[in-house]
Design an enzyme around this catalytic site. Structure first.
Site, PDB file in Angstrom:
ATOM      1  CG  HIS A 105      -1.978   1.135   1.142  1.00 32.19           C
ATOM      2  ND1 HIS A 105      -1.897   2.240   1.402  1.00 32.19           N
ATOM      3  CD2 HIS A 105      -3.418   0.598   0.934  1.00 32.19           C
ATOM      4  CE1 HIS A 105      -3.300   2.765   1.018  1.00 32.19           C
ATOM      5  NE2 HIS A 105      -4.056   1.893   0.406  1.00 32.19           N
ATOM      6  CG  ASP A 113      -8.672  -4.382  -2.584  1.00 33.10           C
ATOM      7  OD1 ASP A 113      -9.957  -4.198  -1.988  1.00 33.10           O
ATOM      8  OD2 ASP A 113      -8.144  -3.407  -3.048  1.00 33.10           O
TER       9      ASP A 113
END
Ligand code: ACO
Length: 435
Positions: free
Chosen positions: A310, A370
């Site tokens: 991320h 996710d």
């Protein structure tokens, strides 16, 4: 925000000095105000991908990527996930505070009153190919809403902005569910306003006109949770896209449609679909986890471990922890040995191998939101290509809250980045026969 402190910049080539104000946030990283830089010293700043650039001021969401902290309007995501509901979170994000009972009743009632689509919008669906990706349909249909409401939108009128926001929150589940129904040749189910937000979406996805349908309560809870966790994430690619589009005073439905397009990419919201594809590939390769880990580390291979890494989180994504727990709960309710359990086991195995591997450790690559959400959605019988649609449905409140905040910000101007030009210098046109 105090700005009495400064940082001194010295141009070594000219000896000129410039005092740049340091802006102190309520919490988080101090920010240097570089707006005077070009005017005073004649320089731009260079920051592709906005690695160190704050594009705006915002009071909506705070995140600390080092510590794995996420808060909406000051409230920790863990508390909201446990105690709140998606619609209450929508109110919080848009209006800034949790509602009292009366405010919440009025808000929910207004959302209920706007769930229907204009009947003419139905015919938009039939213009798409049957095999169209539902995200493509979402971009088109949400963009088309702008043509239904354009004359009513004055982006400088707070009441009209609020009406556009309520319409978007209310209509998005209907638009999203119909994109699925169309692709499967199923009749469009109209919203049932006695149902709560998540149940209504599941109803429009799975009910048939010929039979009674009640969504399983755990699925409703799981969907509501997924929506809370995806509701906002400050200045990510899609939110920045909505802000940039809206900064020209564009129609808000068109701006949100641009956000949906940005979200679609596999490096952003499309990752939840890509994670399941990856887990299925790994399962089909006799669970050769190490082979995929090695591929992810190989710089000559474009393969990446989807659902890992991320831009902001250099620690565990707090949303991934919450989602993993919900994943456990859902799978416990299903038959033992079901296919989803196998995918979950594979996902856990990859996580445990990756988190011990120097490549992932040294780059602070952890599972993101996710990574586990797709397994829950799959277990709820939501098809793969609808995963990002559900993300879009959840993120709509974030997009429209940021748009509303931007429209009220006296410092906000049309977004217009500068560039470091690397093309040809002046050239003169030569006639075709002289080239
Ligand atoms: N698998 C393998 N290596 C990775 C991964 C991954 N998933 N993610 C990052 N890396 C490596 C990069 O190759 C790079 O290595 P290097 O320093 O040797 O060049 C290093 O880690 C840093 O990665 P960047 O791409 O520079 O990080 P950036 O912040 O630009 O990208 C992103 C973040 C796009 C999320 C990236 O981690 C990624 O592609 N992850 C997989 C896709 C994904 O899960 N996206 C969802 C994000 S969450 C969301 O949008 C809701």
């Amino acid at each position: 925000m105090k700005n009495t402190e400064t940082i001194t910049l010295i141009d070594n080539s000219t000896g000129k000095k410039l005092e740049l104000p340091i802006l102190r946030p309520t919490v988080g990283t101090p920010t240097i105000d570089v707006r005077g830089l070009y005017k005073e010293l004649g320089y731009f700043t260079y920051d592709p991908g906005f690695l160190a650039t704050a594009s705006c001021q915002s009071a909506i969401t705070y995140l600390d990527g080092e510590k794995g902290v996420l808060r909406y309007r000051g409230y920790p995501i863990e508390e909201l996930a446990e105690k709140s509901t998606f619609l209450e979170v929508c109110y919080l994000l848009y209006y800034g505070n949790l509602p009292n009972e009366k405010q919440f009743d009025d808000f929910q009632e207004d959302i209920r009153q706007h769930t229907l689509l204009h009947e003419a919008l139905r015919s938009f669906y039939t213009g798409f190919r049957r095999d169209a990706h539902p995200m493509g349909i979402m971009v088109g249909v949400v963009g088309a809403l702008s043509s239904f409401f354009h004359d009513h939108e004055n982006v400088h009128d707070a009441k009209l902005r609020q009406r556009a926001a309520h319409r978007l929150i209310a209509k998005m589940p209907t638009i999203a569910a119909w994109s699925y129904r169309y692709a499967h040749g199923l009749p469009f189910m109209y919203p049932q306003n006695h149902l709560d937000y998540a149940s209504n979406f599941l109803y429009m996805m799975f009910a048939m006109p010929t039979e009674e349908y009640t969504p399983p309560p755990l699925f409703v809870k799981a969907l509501d949770l997924i929506m809370i966790l995806h509701a906002d994430h400050e200045q990510n690619a899609s939110t920045s896209t909505v802000r940039l589009t809206g900064s020209s005073e564009a129609n808000p439905f068109a701006a949100v449609s641009a956000g949906i397009a940005s979200l679609w990419g596999p490096a952003h919201g499309g990752a939840n679909e890509a994670v399941i594809q990856m887990l299925l590939d790994i399962s089909n390769s006799d669970n050769d986890v190490q082979h995929y880990i090695d591929r992810a580390k190989d710089k000559t291979d474009r393969f990446r471990l989807m659902g890992f890494g991320h831009r902001i989180y250099k620690n565990y994504d707090p949303r991934a922890v919450i989602i993993r727990n919900m994943c456990h709960k859902i799978l416990q309710q299903l038959e033992p040995g079901n296919d989803y359990q196998e995918l979950f086991d594979t996902a856990m195995k990859i996580e445990s191998v990756a988190l011990k591997d120097d490549y992932f450790k040294s780059r602070n690559l952890y599972p993101n939101v996710d990574y586990y959400s797709g397994i829950i959605l799959l277990a709820m019988k939501i098809p793969l290509n609808m995963f990002t649609v559900i993300f879009a449905l959840s993120r709509t409140i974030g997009w429209i809250s940021h748009w509303n905040e931007m429209m009220q910000d006296p410092e906000s101007r049309i977004g217009r980045p500068r560039q470091l030009y690397s093309g040809e210098e002046l050239r003169n046109y030569a006639k075709l026969d002289k080239r």
